[in-house]
Each structure stands twice: as structure tokens, then as C-alpha cells.
Design a protein around this motif. Structure first.
Motif, short mmCIF file in Angstrom:
data_model
loop_
_atom_site.label_atom_id
_atom_site.label_comp_id
_atom_site.label_asym_id
_atom_site.label_seq_id
_atom_site.Cartn_x
_atom_site.Cartn_y
_atom_site.Cartn_z
N ALA A 167 -24.48 -54.24 -48.97
CA ALA A 167 -23.56 -55.26 -48.43
C ALA A 167 -22.81 -54.57 -47.30
N LEU A 168 -22.87 -55.16 -46.11
CA LEU A 168 -22.27 -54.54 -44.93
C LEU A 168 -20.75 -54.64 -44.97
N LEU A 169 -20.10 -53.49 -44.78
CA LEU A 169 -18.64 -53.44 -44.74
C LEU A 169 -18.15 -53.60 -43.29
N PRO A 170 -16.87 -53.93 -43.10
CA PRO A 170 -16.35 -54.15 -41.74
C PRO A 170 -16.55 -52.96 -40.80
N ASP A 171 -16.58 -51.73 -41.35
CA ASP A 171 -16.75 -50.56 -40.48
C ASP A 171 -18.22 -50.16 -40.33
N ASP A 172 -19.15 -51.06 -40.74
CA ASP A 172 -20.60 -50.85 -40.65
C ASP A 172 -21.15 -49.88 -41.70
N ASP A 173 -20.28 -49.41 -42.63
CA ASP A 173 -20.79 -48.66 -43.76
C ASP A 173 -21.40 -49.66 -44.75
N LEU A 174 -22.06 -49.17 -45.78
CA LEU A 174 -22.72 -50.05 -46.74
C LEU A 174 -22.16 -49.86 -48.14
N ASP A 175 -21.78 -50.97 -48.77
CA ASP A 175 -21.49 -51.02 -50.19
C ASP A 175 -22.79 -51.44 -50.86
N TRP A 176 -22.85 -51.42 -52.18
CA TRP A 176 -24.10 -51.74 -52.88
C TRP A 176 -23.83 -52.64 -54.08
N GLY A 177 -24.83 -53.46 -54.38
CA GLY A 177 -24.78 -54.30 -55.58
C GLY A 177 -26.18 -54.35 -56.18
N ALA A 178 -26.26 -54.74 -57.45
CA ALA A 178 -27.56 -54.77 -58.13
C ALA A 178 -28.26 -56.10 -57.87
N TYR A 179 -29.59 -56.04 -57.74
CA TYR A 179 -30.42 -57.24 -57.53
C TYR A 179 -30.82 -57.79 -58.90
#
Length: 204
Positions: A84-96
Motif C-alpha cells: 500500500a503506497l504511503l504519502p512519502d512513496d514508501d510501502l506499507d503491507w497488508g495480507a492478500y
């Protein structure tokens, strides 16, 4: 200024435009056929056969399709992490948890992405992955990947390096995107393999 004077970054910008132009000409049938073949070859990868956790992504537009692959991994009981794209272009994650667990998220004037609904696991969740499937536009004979230029995956790779983890890095591309050489920068890390609709190529 000629692109040879601009250094690797301007060379990369030009290459990105060229590869995207070719991708955008693909028909719906070509995209569907490529996605099915890609999933078939990827699922046979020993790294993915053994993996308990795989960090992947949901393809958008003319990218090599990943949904068939995500569903097959999920059906195998693999824990699939999606960004999941964060405002600073880093990535958070979630399970599919299947196709119903995705939401279309518009990021400003840029592209809309399909991201996992539900709990956010934090940017460090990617360090738990046995395999990281990377998007890209091309890869060269050394395994150097040409990304889209947003820098999100440079951060992911830096995070993996800092954590001392060594997941298998695999890029998903079309056949014509495996090329002889791509301009590389010091921070670029080679991938272990590329999967295309016609098969797998490994890099030493």
C-alpha cells in the motif's frame, strides 16, 4: 544535452518511455495470455514452491498480470503480502485474502492502485518474505532491474539489506524486456531471476 551526458538516470528515463510505449500497444488478449503463462512459470519456481511468505503486488494497466499468480499462491496456503503506497512513496503491507480483499486507491493525479483492505502490517513486514516479486520495466544480463522510477522498491530493497534478510528477488516481465544492458547506479541490486511468459531466466 545528449542522453550519454546525462548519466544513468536520464538514460533510464528514456528507456522507461520506450518500454512503456511497447507495453501500451498490447491487446487485452495478449495481456491475458501473458498473465496465464507467467503464473504457470512462476508457480514452478523452486523458490516459490518452498516459500511460506511472498511479497508481491497487484499489476495495473499493461503490466504483466499478477492476479492469477496471487490467487494460486493464496490457494496453496502461502502468506501473500501486498503493498500500500504511503504519502512519502514508501510501502506499507497488508495480507492478500483473495480478490475481494482488494480496493482501488487513487493516489493524487498519479495511477490508481489495487491495495489490500484490512490491517496494515507496517513497512518492515516485507522483511518476513522468503521471496519478493518485483515490478519493473526491464532486466539486463547481470540481473539489474529497471524500475518505474518512483523509488518505492529502492526503499524496500534498502530495508531488506538493513534487516540482513536475503529473500529471493524475482522480477516479472515480458519477453522483450530482457535486454543486454541497463544503466546501473551504485544502489541498484541485482535480482535472482526473471519470469516472463516464455519461461524463467536465472542470474548468477
Amino acid at each position: 544535452m545528449s542522453h550519454t551526458e546525462g548519466g544513468p538516470e536520464s538514460d533510464k528515463r528514456m528507456l522507461r518511455r520506450e518500454f512503456l510505449t511497447v507495453r501500451n500497444r498490447l491487446t487485452t488478449d495478449e495481456l491475458r495470455g501473458a498473465a496465464d503463462s507467467l503464473a504457470e512459470h512462476a508457480l514452478a519456481l523452486p523458490e516459490l514452491t518452498r516459500a511460506r511468505t511472498v511479497a508481491a503486488y497487484v499489476s495495473v494497466g499493461s503490466e504483466p498480470g499478477t492476479l492469477a499468480l496471487l490467487d494460486a499462491l493464496h490457494a496453496r496456503g502461502v502468506r501473500v503480502l501486498l503493498p500500500a503506497l504511503l504519502p512519502d512513496d514508501d510501502l506499507d503491507w497488508g495480507a492478500y485474502a483473495g480478490e475481494g480483499s482488494l480496493a482501488r486507491v487513487q493516489h493524487g493525479k498519479r495511477m490508481a492502485l489495487f491495495e489490500p483492505v484490512g490491517e496494515r502490517l507496517g513497512p518492515d513486514a516485507v522483511t518476513e518474505a522468503d521471496v519478493v516479486l518485483l515490478p519493473g520495466l526491464a532486466v539486463d544480463a547481470r540481473g539489474m532491474r529497471l524500475g518505474r522510477g518512483g523509488g518505492s522498491y529502492d526503499r524496500v530493497l534498502a530495508r531488506l539489506a538493513r534487516a540482513g534478510t536475503d529473500p529471493s528477488l524475482v522480477v516479472l516481465l515480458y519477453d522483450a524486456e530482457v535486454v543486454d544492458t541497463i544503466p546501473a547506479e551504485p544502489h541498484d541490486r541485482p535480482v535472482r531471476a526473471v519470469v516472463t511468459p516464455s519461461g524463467v531466466r536465472r542470474f548468477s
